[in-house]
Design an enzyme around this catalytic site. Structure first.
Site, PDB file in Angstrom:
ATOM      1  CD  GLU A 241      21.583 -28.382   1.760  1.00 34.91           C
ATOM      2  OE1 GLU A 241      21.980 -28.512   0.663  1.00 34.91           O
ATOM      3  OE2 GLU A 241      20.896 -27.086   2.013  1.00 34.91           O
ATOM      4  CD  GLU A 242      26.610 -36.547   1.500  1.00 30.99           C
ATOM      5  OE1 GLU A 242      27.516 -37.752   1.615  1.00 30.99           O
ATOM      6  OE2 GLU A 242      27.482 -35.557   1.601  1.00 30.99           O
ATOM      7  NE  ARG A 243      26.044 -37.563   7.353  1.00 28.68           N
ATOM      8  CZ  ARG A 243      27.111 -37.279   8.351  1.00 28.68           C
ATOM      9  NH1 ARG A 243      26.715 -36.268   9.383  1.00 28.68           N
ATOM     10  NH2 ARG A 243      28.376 -37.667   8.098  1.00 28.68           N
TER      11      ARG A 243
END
Length: 393
Positions: A241-243
């Protein structure tokens, strides 16, 4: 990916917030090296923008990740990258593990107020000797009765000077590096925590980033997120999700660079004609916008498969890699066409040039993304034994 009317409404809410609450103050915040985070987070919380895909039970909107991605893309229109970076730390770095793996008690005590914008969080993974190499971190948490006692330090921790809690990854055993790590919530007002002065960064100037030291910091074991020893796995899940968030947030920032450069090149004349009439320049703008659209399509594809429950580690890594490299290409090209004006510190493209450089470093460097992609393609060489290396076999 097909966006709905609900996505459009959410985008409009974020866009209005950026235009009215953030961009008018960006120059002031960049010079100050900080912004009124508590005030901004409280307003974001009231609009539901800090819990878009978090459980409704704890104050979130309960929407799928595509809505969060749409918001991340719109936040890319901020006039400086530091503000959306600190918002992304809150929504997509320090709270997802609590939401996904935390106990009801942890969610009530930390997640719910973070969604309301009443508490600020930070993520404690990177260290001076372990940035992209998460397995190599040294901070440890040993058991003592019903508590953990934490010693070590974390580096490049965005939001830490104002944070109320940290989502900390620490070693809790002497097992293998992928099996000895545990995630835990650490309130930042505890004895033994020392937040160093702000780091003097190349870009992202309006976000507050510092080194944090832990000296016999004691927390109850109930602050552990999920099972002990599962922290590395949880962090890897969170990276997807962060990427995607990072890739989406880059898109509109790069589009702004292209649009601002086109506008400048229409006004600026050389040898009796506008710069934009130079074929080299208007062709280059077309090339860059095409690349931005390709990044958008890749990021949307990763998100669509993700909300279908698919493993998008490879696509998310590709999107992150593409965002970082394209960010450098777009900002460097655009800055060139501004000439001497582009070399001025307060120029918007100069600022983007500095800010976007982080994308190829933070959240896993380009080289780490390439390693992940190669591994999933089956082309990454296996590690040879010492004897084999020595003999050349």
């Amino acid at each position: 990916m097909i966006f709905t009317q609900e996505h459009s409404e959410l985008r409009r809410t974020v866009r209005n917030f950026v235009q009215n609450e953030i961009n008018p103050h960006i120059d002031e915040w960049e010079k100050a090296g900080a912004y009124p985070m508590r005030e901004i987070f409280k307003k974001l919380g009231e609009l539901g923008l800090l819990g878009i895909h978090k459980p409704e039970e704890y104050g979130g909107l309960g929407l799928d990740y595509s809505y969060n991605l749409a918001a991340a893309e719109e936040l890319g229109a901020c006039g400086a990258g530091g503000v959306p970076l600190s918002i992304g730390v809150q929504t997509d770095m320090c709270t997802p593990a609590i939401a996904r793996f935390g106990s009801h008690e942890l969610k009530s005590e930390f997640l719910a107020p973070a969604i309301r914008g009443e508490m600020i969080g930070c993520i404690g993974v990177s260290e001076t000797s372990a940035g992209s190499d998460v397995a190599g971190l040294k901070t440890n948490a040993r058991k003592d009765g019903d508590d953990y006692v934490i010693n070590g330090s974390k580096m490049w921790i965005t939001n830490s000077p104002q944070a109320d809690f940290m989502c900390l990854l620490a070693n809790t055993s002497d097992d293998k590096p992928h099996k000895n790590k545990t995630l835990m919530v650490v309130p930042m007002n505890l004895p033994g925590i020392d937040v160093a002065p702000h780091l003097d960064k190349l870009g992202m100037r309006s976000s507050e980033t510092a080194q944090v030291f832990f000296d016999d910091v004691r927390i109850p074991q109930r602050y552990r997120i999920g099972a002990e020893g599962m922290g590395f796995m949880m962090q890897m899940v969170q990276f997807q999700e962060e990427r995607m968030w990072g890739a989406a947030n880059t898109i509109m920032a790069l589009e702004a660079c292209v649009n601002q450069t086109i506008a400048y090149c229409r006004e600026r004349t050389t040898f009796g004609q506008p710069l934009i009439d130079n074929q080299y320049i208007h062709f280059r703008m077309a090339e860059l916008q095409t690349e931005i659209e390709a990044l958008r399509a890749l990021t949307y594809q990763a998100c669509e498969l993700y909300i279908q429950g698919k493993d998008v580690t490879q696509l998310a890594s590709m999107a992150k890699l593409k965002a970082g490299r394209l960010g450098r290409e777009v900002t460097d090209s655009c800055l060139q066409y501004w000439g001497g004006m582009g070399y001025m510190w307060d120029n918007p493209v100069s600022r983007a040039f500095r800010d976007v450089r982080l994308v190829s470093i933070g959240g896993g460097a380009d080289e780490i993304m390439l390693g992940i992609i190669c591994k999933l393609m089956g082309t990454l060489p296996g590690k040879r034994s010492v004897s084999a290396d020595a003999t050349g076999e």
